[in-house]
Write an enzyme that holds these catalytic residues in place. Structure first.
Site, PDB file in Angstrom:
ATOM      1  N   HIS A 118      64.266 -10.386  66.503  1.00 36.12           N
ATOM      2  CA  HIS A 118      64.038  -9.135  65.767  1.00 36.12           C
ATOM      3  C   HIS A 118      63.191  -8.179  66.599  1.00 36.12           C
ATOM      4  O   HIS A 118      62.528  -8.565  67.568  1.00 36.12           O
ATOM      5  CB  HIS A 118      63.319  -9.408  64.441  1.00 36.12           C
ATOM      6  CG  HIS A 118      61.904  -9.893  64.624  1.00 36.12           C
ATOM      7  ND1 HIS A 118      61.595 -11.145  65.073  1.00 36.12           N
ATOM      8  CD2 HIS A 118      60.708  -9.262  64.444  1.00 36.12           C
ATOM      9  CE1 HIS A 118      60.277 -11.295  65.158  1.00 36.12           C
ATOM     10  NE2 HIS A 118      59.714 -10.152  64.790  1.00 36.12           N
ATOM     11  N   ASP A 120      60.079  -5.373  65.652  1.00 41.83           N
ATOM     12  CA  ASP A 120      59.169  -5.247  64.510  1.00 41.83           C
ATOM     13  C   ASP A 120      59.464  -4.004  63.652  1.00 41.83           C
ATOM     14  O   ASP A 120      59.535  -2.877  64.169  1.00 41.83           O
ATOM     15  CB  ASP A 120      57.707  -5.174  64.993  1.00 41.83           C
ATOM     16  CG  ASP A 120      57.238  -6.498  65.590  1.00 41.83           C
ATOM     17  OD1 ASP A 120      57.756  -7.556  65.186  1.00 41.83           O
ATOM     18  OD2 ASP A 120      56.358  -6.463  66.471  1.00 41.83           O
ATOM     19  N   HIS A 267      62.003 -10.070  69.915  1.00 41.17           N
ATOM     20  CA  HIS A 267      61.298 -11.322  70.133  1.00 41.17           C
ATOM     21  C   HIS A 267      61.636 -12.323  69.039  1.00 41.17           C
ATOM     22  O   HIS A 267      62.188 -11.969  67.991  1.00 41.17           O
ATOM     23  CB  HIS A 267      59.787 -11.109  70.264  1.00 41.17           C
ATOM     24  CG  HIS A 267      59.170 -10.347  69.141  1.00 41.17           C
ATOM     25  ND1 HIS A 267      59.330  -8.986  68.965  1.00 41.17           N
ATOM     26  CD2 HIS A 267      58.392 -10.749  68.110  1.00 41.17           C
ATOM     27  CE1 HIS A 267      58.676  -8.592  67.898  1.00 41.17           C
ATOM     28  NE2 HIS A 267      58.097  -9.648  67.343  1.00 41.17           N
ATOM     29  N   ARG A 282      48.228  -9.636  64.450  1.00 47.02           N
ATOM     30  CA  ARG A 282      48.973  -8.600  65.174  1.00 47.02           C
ATOM     31  C   ARG A 282      48.523  -7.222  64.737  1.00 47.02           C
ATOM     32  O   ARG A 282      48.294  -6.974  63.554  1.00 47.02           O
ATOM     33  CB  ARG A 282      50.468  -8.760  64.896  1.00 47.02           C
ATOM     34  CG  ARG A 282      51.341  -7.971  65.851  1.00 47.02           C
ATOM     35  CD  ARG A 282      52.800  -8.116  65.493  1.00 47.02           C
ATOM     36  NE  ARG A 282      53.192  -7.173  64.473  1.00 47.02           N
ATOM     37  CZ  ARG A 282      54.289  -7.280  63.722  1.00 47.02           C
ATOM     38  NH1 ARG A 282      55.095  -8.305  63.857  1.00 47.02           N
ATOM     39  NH2 ARG A 282      54.575  -6.354  62.832  1.00 47.02           N
TER      40      ARG A 282
HETATM   41  C1  SIN Z   1      55.991 -11.346  65.332  1.00 46.09           C
HETATM   42  O1  SIN Z   1      55.329 -10.379  65.680  1.00 46.09           O
HETATM   43  O2  SIN Z   1      57.128 -11.229  64.927  1.00 46.09           O
HETATM   44  C2  SIN Z   1      55.378 -12.724  65.445  1.00 46.09           C
HETATM   45  C3  SIN Z   1      55.644 -13.263  66.791  1.00 46.09           C
HETATM   46  C4  SIN Z   1      55.029 -14.594  66.990  1.00 46.09           C
HETATM   47  O3  SIN Z   1      54.403 -15.139  66.079  1.00 46.09           O
HETATM   48  O4  SIN Z   1      55.163 -15.124  68.079  1.00 46.09           O
END
Ligand code: SIN
Length: 293
Positions: A118, A120, A267, A282
């Site tokens: 995905h 973000d 990611h 985050r």
């Molecule tokens: C995310 O920002 O989607 C989480 C990524 C992660 O936990 O590695």
């Protein structure tokens, strides 16, 4: 004749020399570790300029051994622009600070956030252009890596007729898909955001064309039939997931911070550490215009 799926794309001449720090690339196409910066302290103007350049050059930047509290994490994000407030926060999910997204997986977690390819929050009209994940605790058994994919290269590797076809299309990105469908959260009043973006966008700095659909948020392609949309998205998602040269892999250690360009990468968090825990936070940054061609 079929177009080749192993088309050669020369590794770009990415910069590895910066005055303010050392760089170790993760792959020729994506990702670099940055050595020699302490992000808990304000960066001076030349350091920040170099960092912005490295961000554009490498798209995913990894910093080891950083000791940051929440305010320092947010201050670092604010150097790039306005901090994003996550839509799940509005519904009362996901912690008390709208600018911090807790990324926590424990043995009794029903899901791990981001466990699928995905970008973000593409359900937002103006999605964050940058995210910064700071990991404080990594699983005792190892694992919990994050995979990243270069979406400009994903576009480049498509055949010319496919590029031409995608160029005229828009797709709908719906927050209910992950936040209700996958995470089971109750939507806030008025529902989660839903936005339409071109299937191919241009990077506002480099002008590179970027494949901009993702399995997390994209519900369908506008103006195609349900069957056409599903088949096309499935083909594109397989292309993203099954083309290893698009990818780099970030192995986390406690106090690792990773910064990524959310316009031109996707990611995927790997949940391979059950029943162990992984904890991080985050911060994302918004600014600029809607994604456009
Ligand atoms: C995310 O920002 O989607 C989480 C990524 C992660 O936990 O590695």
């Amino acid at each position: 004749m079929l177009a080749t799926t192993s088309k050669h794309v020369e590794a770009p001449e990415r910069r590895t020399e910066y005055a303010s720090f050392e760089v170790r690339s993760l792959t020729p196409h994506l990702g670099a570790e940055i050595l020699g910066l302490d992000l808990s302290k304000p960066l001076d103007a030349p350091q920040f300029r170099d960092l912005q350049q490295a961000f554009l050059d490498w798209m995913v930047l990894v910093f080891r051994d950083q000791t940051l509290n929440r305010d320092q994490h947010k201050d670092f994000g604010r150097r790039f622009g306005r901090l994003h407030s996550h839509p799940m926060h509005k519904g009362g999910h996901r912690g008390s600070d709208p600018e911090i997204l807790p990324v926590i997986t424990e043995a009794d977690s029903a899901y791990t956030a981001g466990d699928g390819w995905h970008t973000d929050v593409t359900c937002d009209e103006v999605p964050p252009f940058l995210s910064i994940l700071y990991m404080s605790e990594t699983p005792e058994c190892g694992g919990g890596d994050t995979l990243y994919a270069n979406m400009a290269l994903a576009y480049e590797l498509l055949s010319e007729p496919m590029k031409a076809f995608l160029g005229g299309l828009c797709a709908v990105h719906d927050g209910a898909l992950p936040y209700v469908g996958a995470y089971g959260s109750k939507p806030p009043e008025g529902g989660y955001p839903r936005s339409e973006h071109p299937v191919v966008i241009r990077h506002p700095n480099s002008g590179a064309k970027i494949l901009y659909v993702n399995s997390g948020f994209t519900s369908h392609i506008a103006d195609l039939s349900r069957r056409e949309s599903r088949a096309l998205l499935e083909m594109l998602y397989r292309h993203i997931a099954e083309t290893p040269r698009l990818h780099c892999r970030v192995q986390w250690l406690p106090n690792t911070l990773t910064l990524w360009d959310n316009r031109c990468t996707q990611h995927h968090a790997v949940w391979d550490y059950y029943p162990h825990s992984r904890r991080g936070e985050r911060v994302s940054v918004v600014g600029g215009k809607r994604p456009s061609y």
